[in-house]
Design a protein around this motif. Sequence first.
Motif, short mmCIF file in Angstrom:
data_model
loop_
_atom_site.label_atom_id
_atom_site.label_comp_id
_atom_site.label_asym_id
_atom_site.label_seq_id
_atom_site.Cartn_x
_atom_site.Cartn_y
_atom_site.Cartn_z
N MET A 10 15.65 6.56 68.04
CA MET A 10 14.69 7.04 67.08
C MET A 10 13.97 5.82 66.53
N THR A 11 12.65 5.87 66.50
CA THR A 11 11.87 4.71 66.08
C THR A 11 10.95 5.06 64.92
N LEU A 12 10.56 4.00 64.23
CA LEU A 12 9.58 4.10 63.15
C LEU A 12 8.75 2.83 63.18
N SER A 13 7.44 2.98 63.13
CA SER A 13 6.52 1.83 63.17
C SER A 13 5.65 1.80 61.93
N ASP A 14 5.22 0.58 61.57
CA ASP A 14 4.32 0.42 60.44
C ASP A 14 3.61 -0.92 60.56
N THR A 15 2.44 -1.01 59.98
CA THR A 15 1.73 -2.28 59.89
C THR A 15 2.15 -2.95 58.60
N VAL A 16 2.65 -4.19 58.71
CA VAL A 16 3.18 -4.89 57.55
C VAL A 16 2.66 -6.32 57.52
N LEU A 17 2.78 -6.93 56.35
CA LEU A 17 2.42 -8.34 56.22
C LEU A 17 3.44 -9.20 56.96
N LEU A 18 2.98 -10.21 57.64
CA LEU A 18 3.86 -11.10 58.38
C LEU A 18 4.92 -11.72 57.46
N SER A 19 4.53 -12.05 56.25
CA SER A 19 5.45 -12.67 55.30
C SER A 19 6.55 -11.71 54.83
N GLU A 20 6.38 -10.41 55.07
CA GLU A 20 7.35 -9.41 54.61
C GLU A 20 8.14 -8.77 55.74
N VAL A 21 8.06 -9.33 56.95
CA VAL A 21 8.70 -8.70 58.10
C VAL A 21 10.20 -8.50 57.88
N LYS A 22 10.91 -9.52 57.41
CA LYS A 22 12.36 -9.38 57.22
C LYS A 22 12.70 -8.22 56.29
N ASP A 23 12.04 -8.14 55.17
CA ASP A 23 12.30 -7.05 54.22
C ASP A 23 11.90 -5.71 54.79
N GLN A 24 10.81 -5.67 55.54
CA GLN A 24 10.34 -4.41 56.10
C GLN A 24 11.24 -3.90 57.23
N VAL A 25 11.88 -4.80 57.97
CA VAL A 25 12.85 -4.38 58.99
C VAL A 25 13.97 -3.61 58.31
N VAL A 26 14.50 -4.15 57.24
CA VAL A 26 15.58 -3.49 56.49
C VAL A 26 15.08 -2.16 55.93
N TYR A 27 13.88 -2.16 55.35
CA TYR A 27 13.32 -0.94 54.78
C TYR A 27 13.17 0.16 55.84
N LEU A 28 12.59 -0.18 57.00
CA LEU A 28 12.40 0.83 58.04
C LEU A 28 13.74 1.31 58.60
N HIS A 29 14.68 0.39 58.76
CA HIS A 29 16.02 0.78 59.22
C HIS A 29 16.65 1.78 58.25
N ASN A 30 16.58 1.47 56.96
CA ASN A 30 17.14 2.37 55.95
C ASN A 30 16.43 3.72 55.93
N LYS A 31 15.12 3.70 56.15
CA LYS A 31 14.34 4.94 56.17
C LYS A 31 14.75 5.82 57.36
N ILE A 32 15.02 5.19 58.50
CA ILE A 32 15.47 5.94 59.67
C ILE A 32 16.86 6.52 59.43
N THR A 33 17.79 5.68 59.01
CA THR A 33 19.18 6.14 58.87
C THR A 33 19.33 7.18 57.76
N ALA A 34 18.44 7.17 56.78
CA ALA A 34 18.49 8.18 55.72
C ALA A 34 18.20 9.57 56.27
N GLN A 35 17.52 9.64 57.42
CA GLN A 35 17.18 10.92 58.03
C GLN A 35 18.27 11.42 58.98
N LEU A 36 19.30 10.61 59.22
CA LEU A 36 20.31 10.93 60.23
C LEU A 36 21.67 11.18 59.61
#
Length: 113
Positions: free
Chosen positions: A1-27
């Motif tokens: 299951m995937t989720l994509s978004d356009t993010v600031l390069l400087s925020e990639v690390k935080d956004q990886v965690v955010y998107l991971h949490n958003k996916i797992t919250a649905q499962l």
Amino acid sequence: MTLSDTVLLSEVKDQVVYLHNKITAQLTAEAIQYPGTFLSQHEVLNDSSVVLCVAVAVTDSLRDVKEPFEMIEMDEHPAVMIQTQKSYTDMDEDISIMYEWLKKNEKRPQYKL
């Protein structure tokens, strides 16, 4: 299951965690094939932004997902990954440690062309 978004390069690390949490919250816990693991990749758009994609492996019991989530099929391959804060030019010691681990565990690196 995937989720994509356009993010600031400087925020990639935080956004990886955010998107991971958003996916797992649905499962449900049973639907996650390898709890605590994920895949991520990004495509640079310009100097300051990237398209980030995060994926979580799910069991065959999960058939359909609702947007903005997507399901993709992928071949499975065992992998050893290292994480470091060093630059590519300073990674010799880390790579050496990884090769020692592979040797100790009777594994071999595999390269695909």
